[in-house]
Design a protein around this motif. Sequence first.
Motif, PDB file in Angstrom:
ATOM      1  N   ALA A 203     -19.991  55.346  64.687  1.00 50.08           N
ATOM      2  CA  ALA A 203     -18.576  55.611  64.981  1.00 50.08           C
ATOM      3  C   ALA A 203     -17.685  54.451  64.549  1.00 50.08           C
ATOM      4  N   ALA A 204     -18.130  53.222  64.791  1.00 50.41           N
ATOM      5  CA  ALA A 204     -17.323  52.054  64.439  1.00 50.41           C
ATOM      6  C   ALA A 204     -17.182  51.918  62.927  1.00 50.41           C
ATOM      7  N   CYS A 205     -18.253  52.151  62.198  1.00 57.22           N
ATOM      8  CA  CYS A 205     -18.203  52.040  60.743  1.00 57.22           C
ATOM      9  C   CYS A 205     -17.260  53.093  60.164  1.00 57.22           C
ATOM     10  N   ARG A 206     -17.369  54.323  60.641  1.00 57.37           N
ATOM     11  CA  ARG A 206     -16.495  55.392  60.158  1.00 57.37           C
ATOM     12  C   ARG A 206     -15.029  55.090  60.472  1.00 57.37           C
ATOM     13  N   ALA A 207     -14.771  54.628  61.694  1.00 56.08           N
ATOM     14  CA  ALA A 207     -13.390  54.304  62.067  1.00 56.08           C
ATOM     15  C   ALA A 207     -12.831  53.195  61.185  1.00 56.08           C
ATOM     16  N   ALA A 208     -13.651  52.198  60.872  1.00 57.54           N
ATOM     17  CA  ALA A 208     -13.177  51.066  60.069  1.00 57.54           C
ATOM     18  C   ALA A 208     -12.808  51.495  58.662  1.00 57.54           C
ATOM     19  N   ILE A 209     -13.639  52.300  57.991  1.00 54.19           N
ATOM     20  CA  ILE A 209     -13.321  52.692  56.621  1.00 54.19           C
ATOM     21  C   ILE A 209     -12.131  53.646  56.587  1.00 54.19           C
ATOM     22  N   GLU A 210     -12.008  54.533  57.560  1.00 57.29           N
ATOM     23  CA  GLU A 210     -10.869  55.447  57.573  1.00 57.29           C
ATOM     24  C   GLU A 210      -9.563  54.694  57.800  1.00 57.29           C
ATOM     25  N   GLN A 211      -9.562  53.728  58.713  1.00 52.71           N
ATOM     26  CA  GLN A 211      -8.343  52.954  58.963  1.00 52.71           C
ATOM     27  C   GLN A 211      -8.024  52.030  57.796  1.00 52.71           C
ATOM     28  N   LEU A 212      -9.070  51.506  57.148  1.00 50.88           N
ATOM     29  CA  LEU A 212      -8.847  50.693  55.951  1.00 50.88           C
ATOM     30  C   LEU A 212      -8.095  51.482  54.901  1.00 50.88           C
ATOM     31  N   LYS A 213      -8.527  52.701  54.615  1.00 52.34           N
ATOM     32  CA  LYS A 213      -7.913  53.519  53.581  1.00 52.34           C
ATOM     33  C   LYS A 213      -6.487  53.904  53.945  1.00 52.34           C
ATOM     34  N   GLN A 214      -6.214  53.996  55.237  1.00 46.54           N
ATOM     35  CA  GLN A 214      -4.891  54.438  55.672  1.00 46.54           C
ATOM     36  C   GLN A 214      -3.883  53.296  55.773  1.00 46.54           C
ATOM     37  N   ASP A 215      -4.314  52.121  56.230  1.00 46.40           N
ATOM     38  CA  ASP A 215      -3.361  51.096  56.653  1.00 46.40           C
ATOM     39  C   ASP A 215      -3.359  49.803  55.842  1.00 46.40           C
ATOM     40  N   VAL A 216      -4.438  49.493  55.140  1.00 43.19           N
ATOM     41  CA  VAL A 216      -4.520  48.194  54.468  1.00 43.19           C
ATOM     42  C   VAL A 216      -3.851  48.268  53.093  1.00 43.19           C
ATOM     43  N   PRO A 217      -2.925  47.341  52.790  1.00 37.73           N
ATOM     44  CA  PRO A 217      -2.202  47.389  51.514  1.00 37.73           C
ATOM     45  C   PRO A 217      -3.055  46.939  50.326  1.00 37.73           C
ATOM     46  N   ILE A 218      -3.976  47.813  49.939  1.00 35.69           N
ATOM     47  CA  ILE A 218      -4.810  47.644  48.751  1.00 35.69           C
ATOM     48  C   ILE A 218      -4.616  48.892  47.906  1.00 35.69           C
ATOM     49  N   TRP A 219      -4.401  48.694  46.609  1.00 33.77           N
ATOM     50  CA  TRP A 219      -4.171  49.816  45.710  1.00 33.77           C
ATOM     51  C   TRP A 219      -5.157  49.772  44.554  1.00 33.77           C
ATOM     52  N   LYS A 220      -5.433  50.950  43.999  1.00 33.31           N
ATOM     53  CA  LYS A 220      -6.278  50.996  42.817  1.00 33.31           C
ATOM     54  C   LYS A 220      -5.568  51.767  41.708  1.00 33.31           C
ATOM     55  N   ARG A 221      -5.836  51.351  40.496  1.00 30.47           N
ATOM     56  CA  ARG A 221      -5.415  52.097  39.314  1.00 30.47           C
ATOM     57  C   ARG A 221      -6.663  52.645  38.658  1.00 30.47           C
ATOM     58  N   GLU A 222      -6.717  53.954  38.510  1.00 29.51           N
ATOM     59  CA  GLU A 222      -7.840  54.595  37.839  1.00 29.51           C
ATOM     60  C   GLU A 222      -7.484  54.751  36.367  1.00 29.51           C
ATOM     61  N   VAL A 223      -8.262  54.131  35.497  1.00 22.40           N
ATOM     62  CA  VAL A 223      -8.012  54.183  34.061  1.00 22.40           C
ATOM     63  C   VAL A 223      -9.027  55.139  33.443  1.00 22.40           C
ATOM     64  N   ALA A 224      -8.522  56.234  32.900  1.00 26.00           N
ATOM     65  CA  ALA A 224      -9.396  57.266  32.346  1.00 26.00           C
ATOM     66  C   ALA A 224      -9.660  57.020  30.866  1.00 26.00           C
ATOM     67  N   THR A 225     -10.755  57.558  30.358  1.00 26.28           N
ATOM     68  CA  THR A 225     -11.115  57.358  28.951  1.00 26.28           C
ATOM     69  C   THR A 225     -10.154  58.066  28.006  1.00 26.28           C
ATOM     70  N   ASP A 226      -9.402  59.076  28.491  1.00 28.84           N
ATOM     71  CA  ASP A 226      -8.447  59.766  27.630  1.00 28.84           C
ATOM     72  C   ASP A 226      -7.070  59.106  27.648  1.00 28.84           C
ATOM     73  N   GLY A 227      -7.000  57.940  28.261  1.00 33.80           N
ATOM     74  CA  GLY A 227      -5.752  57.185  28.252  1.00 33.80           C
ATOM     75  C   GLY A 227      -4.872  57.399  29.451  1.00 33.80           C
ATOM     76  N   LEU A 228      -5.223  58.366  30.312  1.00 36.03           N
ATOM     77  CA  LEU A 228      -4.405  58.610  31.484  1.00 36.03           C
ATOM     78  C   LEU A 228      -4.644  57.555  32.539  1.00 36.03           C
ATOM     79  N   THR A 229      -3.602  57.144  33.205  1.00 34.37           N
ATOM     80  CA  THR A 229      -3.729  56.221  34.330  1.00 34.37           C
ATOM     81  C   THR A 229      -2.885  56.724  35.474  1.00 34.37           C
ATOM     82  N   TRP A 230      -3.335  56.478  36.645  1.00 33.92           N
ATOM     83  CA  TRP A 230      -2.539  56.784  37.823  1.00 33.92           C
ATOM     84  C   TRP A 230      -2.943  55.851  38.949  1.00 33.92           C
ATOM     85  N   VAL A 231      -2.038  55.692  39.885  1.00 35.79           N
ATOM     86  CA  VAL A 231      -2.255  54.749  40.974  1.00 35.79           C
ATOM     87  C   VAL A 231      -2.438  55.508  42.266  1.00 35.79           C
TER      88      VAL A 231
END
Length: 223
Positions: free
Chosen positions: A191-219
Amino acid sequence: MHLRVLLFAGLRERLRRDSVDLELPAGARVRDLLAALARDQPDLAPGLAVCRVAVDHEFVAADHPLAEGSEVAVIPPVSGGHDGPAAYQLIKDRPLALADVVAAVAHAGAGGIDIFVGNVRDRSRGHDIARLEYEAYEPMALRVMRQIGAAIEAETPGVRVAIHHRLGVLQIGDSAVIVAASAPHRAEAFAACRAAIEQLKQDVPIWKREVATDGLTWVVQGP
């Protein structure tokens, strides 16, 4: 009011003494004490966010009122300790190490340790992915990660949480995040591990950019 603040472990070693004296206004609370300690002793400031405060031998919250004559102690986290891996890290220059995250939560009372590892996959939203690029508002990200862990640990006795997250450019198969939670029993660890990853994804200011092989990018926010 005058207060003598007791220091332990890494805090004590950093200042080479076991206490400091503070002058605080009447009506001051624990958060005011920590702010004054960080201001007067800047060498301690980076570690205070993960410390707990005890007043007269009991842990108290940030809004707890202080009174002259109380015995106040700033207590570093037991998890990881002074000599072990930090429980909360943003890592740019090396891969994440599963053993470090596990070591940050392991202790004699941990009957179960649950681990989540988030890896970079090669396909997303119908596109082939070339790489991911992570960035963060680093001071706030670390603070929120620590707050998430502290809140989860406060809910269930014996639970410890650690979160390590990569920043920068990651290739397919690299680990972007590792979360570990330990507890006396497996159900609490799960339960603690699940709660930590879910709250991380919701509240922590970390962003990713996915760079695709066809040149598309999105954040997309979160791991």
